[in-house]
Write an enzyme that holds these catalytic residues in place. Structure first.
Site, mmCIF file in Angstrom:
data_model
loop_
_atom_site.group_PDB
_atom_site.id
_atom_site.type_symbol
_atom_site.label_atom_id
_atom_site.label_comp_id
_atom_site.label_asym_id
_atom_site.label_seq_id
_atom_site.Cartn_x
_atom_site.Cartn_y
_atom_site.Cartn_z
ATOM 1 N N GLU A 135 1.493 -10.891 -16.942
ATOM 2 C CA GLU A 135 1.069 -9.918 -15.926
ATOM 3 C C GLU A 135 0.385 -8.695 -16.509
ATOM 4 O OE1 GLU A 135 5.483 -8.066 -14.982
ATOM 5 O OE2 GLU A 135 3.951 -7.822 -13.475
ATOM 6 N N HIS A 190 8.876 -32.558 -23.111
ATOM 7 C CA HIS A 190 8.589 -33.334 -21.897
ATOM 8 C C HIS A 190 7.214 -32.976 -21.332
ATOM 9 C CE1 HIS A 190 12.575 -35.047 -21.947
ATOM 10 N NE2 HIS A 190 13.062 -33.828 -22.144
ATOM 11 N N GLU A 200 11.252 -14.732 -18.142
ATOM 12 C CA GLU A 200 10.898 -13.331 -17.909
ATOM 13 C C GLU A 200 9.927 -12.827 -18.991
ATOM 14 O OE1 GLU A 200 10.863 -11.348 -15.692
ATOM 15 O OE2 GLU A 200 10.748 -9.363 -16.557
ATOM 16 N N CYS A 248 0.866 -1.174 0.000
ATOM 17 C CA CYS A 248 0.000 0.000 0.000
ATOM 18 C C CYS A 248 0.902 1.224 0.000
ATOM 19 C CB CYS A 248 -0.871 0.038 1.245
ATOM 20 S SG CYS A 248 -1.865 -1.442 1.463
ATOM 21 N N LYS A 283 6.262 -11.241 -18.144
ATOM 22 C CA LYS A 283 5.852 -9.917 -18.614
ATOM 23 C C LYS A 283 4.545 -10.034 -19.381
ATOM 24 C CE LYS A 283 7.729 -8.043 -16.864
ATOM 25 N NZ LYS A 283 8.619 -7.767 -15.777
ATOM 26 N N TRP A 309 -3.828 -1.866 -1.487
ATOM 27 C CA TRP A 309 -3.803 -3.151 -2.207
ATOM 28 C C TRP A 309 -4.279 -4.167 -1.173
ATOM 29 C CZ3 TRP A 309 -1.090 -7.854 -1.927
ATOM 30 C CH2 TRP A 309 -1.028 -8.603 -3.100
ATOM 31 N N ASN A 340 0.319 0.320 6.254
ATOM 32 C CA ASN A 340 0.816 -0.626 5.261
ATOM 33 C C ASN A 340 1.422 -1.794 6.029
ATOM 34 O OD1 ASN A 340 1.836 -1.909 3.024
ATOM 35 N ND2 ASN A 340 3.562 -0.516 2.766
ATOM 36 N N GLY A 341 1.111 -3.020 5.633
ATOM 37 C CA GLY A 341 1.657 -4.189 6.323
ATOM 38 C C GLY A 341 0.536 -5.094 6.801
ATOM 39 N N LYS A 351 3.346 -2.975 -7.146
ATOM 40 C CA LYS A 351 4.768 -2.877 -7.480
ATOM 41 C C LYS A 351 5.641 -3.519 -6.411
ATOM 42 C CE LYS A 351 8.236 -1.240 -9.867
ATOM 43 N NZ LYS A 351 8.521 -2.004 -11.088
ATOM 44 N N ARG A 360 1.853 1.334 -5.914
ATOM 45 C CA ARG A 360 2.002 0.426 -4.771
ATOM 46 C C ARG A 360 0.707 -0.282 -4.410
ATOM 47 N NH1 ARG A 360 6.652 1.353 -1.896
ATOM 48 N NH2 ARG A 360 5.777 0.281 -0.107
HETATM 49 O O1 M6R Z 1 11.158 -5.436 -5.733
HETATM 50 P P1 M6R Z 1 11.486 -6.840 -6.154
HETATM 51 O O2 M6R Z 1 12.425 -6.900 -7.279
HETATM 52 O O3 M6R Z 1 11.986 -7.660 -4.988
HETATM 53 O O4 M6R Z 1 10.121 -7.462 -6.588
HETATM 54 C C1 M6R Z 1 9.983 -8.838 -6.827
HETATM 55 C C2 M6R Z 1 8.770 -9.115 -7.693
HETATM 56 O O5 M6R Z 1 7.604 -8.784 -6.995
HETATM 57 C C3 M6R Z 1 8.820 -8.310 -8.996
HETATM 58 O O6 M6R Z 1 9.997 -8.578 -9.670
HETATM 59 C C4 M6R Z 1 7.624 -8.627 -9.893
HETATM 60 O O7 M6R Z 1 7.664 -9.958 -10.296
HETATM 61 C C5 M6R Z 1 7.684 -7.693 -11.097
HETATM 62 N N1 M6R Z 1 7.121 -6.428 -10.766
HETATM 63 C C6 M6R Z 1 7.000 -8.251 -12.279
HETATM 64 O O8 M6R Z 1 7.188 -7.428 -13.390
#
Ligand code: M6R
Length: 598
Positions: free
Chosen positions: A478, A494, A471, A2, A475, A76, A102-103, A593, A28
């Site tokens: 998401e 496999h 990756e 958050c 991308k 969030w 937040n938390g 994020k 966030r």
């Molecule tokens: O801040 P971080 O790199 O530790 O975050 C880890 C993941 O939450 C982050 O890489 C997430 O998978 C990406 N935002 C996806 O694009």
């Protein structure tokens, strides 16, 4: 998870300062938002489900929403769905106290039962709501607001960044444990936020709070007491980037801007660290670091960087393995002499912090590889190496992944006992320019257009391109909400080959002319034979073009930097697919994020 903003000393501009801060923090969390202001008219709160725009329309209709101190929050959800009632700020029964959080408060249920028994009514499903009621109980017992707040915080278990305002005071009270909070200080005003972009337009001077800190923001200034209750004098640091770095600079989305910022970000990452003439990589900050073996811990995109980095380290003679940080925290492998490297853009990801903390408890030396100066991981680990990508606002990690890959190249060379790889140094020198070449010449938009109706997307690659395939798929899923899987090309036959049809585009990263490329061409033929359309990301050094429907080109380079360039094409493919499908590119559904709860 958050976002929190607060300010004291902004006078009539309090509400607009809070709204500005929320707009900068929306990455966030973005399922509900709210503000609380205290002024002559008392405590005023406005909050609503939905994105910040919903709150903007709501506050525009409120004549009474005024005050000289205030706090705001963008959420969030963790406890309870995104509704008006569950949005922060939360209040006590008498509506004298408002709190943003937040938390996760782990003992909230027992606190709630206790408070309910003594007559407190709750309006929300959240864990947070216990806090204003605890403060209220303290006020009712005759305590002053600060004592009531401190006593409430002392009852909490779990993680929290908290900000509290109380009617009739001109003070914002703040507490931090396991959740980021930073103060922004200026001559006339003081700010607090989960992250610097929220107030960077107003000041570049910041104070990073520590776990256990309680801070007091008043019109006269600010003060911080540590976990022991004693006054602390934390350092005031200066932020090195500008407020404009957190804007869109004319791009339609932050993600596209951040993809295009990669040449600059990589230049920053490399600056002063590569001596091509002398044949040296220097990471001065890691001079004291000696690594016999390494465990890299990370989540999401950063885990893919860790997979890539572990391969580089192994190739350079350092036994290394990548672990998902959440798994490492609950089931750590034998520690041995491994140095534990936390790879995290934010430096605040709870899963990765849990892993580096596990490592520290077991006596391991730790290194944070992060983008965020002053982040919890940077402060807790024994060593820190910054990737220097600048602020990244889009939820999808792009320039920070390239920054992680680049910094991991530097780290591997820095730790290697072998001779420096001069071809790699030359490739790193050319890397920013090569990324620019990819950005200028890409056909990713046209390819994206062709496959908008795909049922699923598969991404394949071998060796260093395996991490890129994983990756690329992350991308794609998401931000497009389309099913995507990325894996080592050798795994195809496999199992996943059973899913391959003419409606499942396969994206293959095929670079160089070595064995990984030759074998991936074999995998391409297998999917082509099943009628799948194939897109190759290639430097043209294999004959993969003969078997594919589209080519996304990258310049010829070193195999290690080829994995950075190939990824840029995959970022663009995902971006254009999402943009054409009309998705919420920068704020995809259900995601945030920075994931600061486990
Ligand atoms: O801040 P971080 O790199 O530790 O975050 C880890 C993941 O939450 C982050 O890489 C997430 O998978 C990406 N935002 C996806 O694009």
């Amino acid at each position: 998870m958050c976002g929190i903003i607060g300010c004291v000393g902004c006078g009539d501009g309090t509400l607009s300062t809070l709204m500005h801060g929320l707009s900068k923090l929306e990455y966030r969390g973005y399922d509900s938002a709210g503000v609380a202001l205290v002024g002559a008219g008392g405590l005023r709160v406005d909050k609503t489900a939905g994105k910040i725009e919903a709150l903007e329309s709501s506050v525009a209709d409120r004549d009474d929403l005024a005050g000289t101190i205030g706090v705001g929050h963008t959420r969030w959800s963790t406890h309870g769905p995104p509704t008006d009632d569950n949005a922060h700020p939360h209040r006590d029964c008498s509506e004298r106290v408002a709190v943003v959080h937040n938390g996760i408060i782990e003992n909230y249920q027992s606190l709630r039962d206790e408070l309910a028994e003594s007559g407190h009514d709750f309006d929300s499903d959240t864990d947070t709501e216990v806090v204003p009621h605890l403060v209220e109980a303290g006020l009712d017992a005759g305590n002053d607001p600060e004592t009531a707040f401190r006593d409430a915080v002392a009852r909490l278990e779990g993680s929290y960044a908290l900000a509290c305002v109380v009617e009739g005071t001109e003070t914002v009270l703040v507490a931090r444990n396991d959740s980021p909070l930073v103060l922004g200080v200026d001559d006339d005003a003081t700010y607090l936020a989960s992250d610097v972009p929220a107030f960077r337009a107003f000041t570049d001077r910041v104070v990073y709070l520590e776990d256990g800190d309680v801070a007091r923001l008043t019109p006269g200034g600010w003060s911080v007491t540590g976990a022991d209750g004693e006054l602390r004098e934390p350092a005031v640091e200066t932020v090195e980037w500008d407020a404009e770095d957190t804007g869109k600079s004319g791009y339609e989305h932050f993600m596209l801007k951040e993809i295009h910022e990669q040449p600059r970000a990589l230049r920053q990452c490399l600056r002063g660290r590569v001596d091509e003439l002398g044949g040296r990589v220097t990471l001065e900050e890691l001079d004291e670091l000696d690594v016999d073996r390494a465990h890299l811990v990370a989540a999401g995109t950063s885990y893919h960087a860790a997979v890539y980095g572990a391969r580089l380290l192994r190739a350079d003679g350092v036994p290394a393995q990548a672990f998902l940080s959440h798994e490492y925290a609950v089931a750590p492998p034998p520690a041995g002499e491994a140095t534990v490297i936390g790879v995290s853009q934010s430096g605040e990801t709870a899963d990765t912090l849990a892993a580096t903390r596990t490592a520290r408890r077991r006596g391991a030396e730790t290194l944070a590889l992060t983008n965020t100066v002053g982040s919890t991981m940077a402060r807790e680990c024994d060593h820190v190496c910054y990737i220097r990508s600048g602020p990244e606002i889009g939820v999808a990690a792009t320039k920070t992944f390239a920054g992680q890959q680049t910094a991991l190249n530097l780290l591997a060379q820095h730790l290697s006992d072998g001779p420096v790889d001069r071809e790699l140094l030359a490739a790193l020198r050319d890397l920013p320019g090569d990324v620019q070449t990819v950005l200028d010449g890409t056909d990713a938009e046209a390819v994206a257009e062709t496959y908008l109706d795909g049922d699923a997307y598969f991404f394949i690659g071998r060796a260093l391109q395996q991490a890129v395939a994983m990756e690329g798929a992350l991308k794609m899923k998401e931000i497009t909400y389309k099913h995507a899987e990325g894996f080592a090309a050798g795994e195809l036959k496999h199992g996943t080959l059973a899913l391959v049809t003419p409606d499942t585009p396969v994206v293959a990263a095929v670079t160089g002319d070595g064995e990984p490329a030759r074998k991936t061409v074999g995998s391409v033929k297998e999917v082509e034979a099943r009628g799948a359309p194939v897109v190759a990301v290639t430097d043209g050094r294999s004959d993969v073009e003969r078997y594919v429907d589209h080519v996304l080109e990258i310049p010829e380079t070193h195999p290690r930097t080829a994995a950075i360039l190939a990824n840029v094409q995959l970022q663009l493919l995902a971006y254009h697919t999402a943009a054409k499908l009309g998705r919420s590119v920068d704020k995809p559904r259900n995601l945030a994020k920075s994931v600061t709860v486990e």
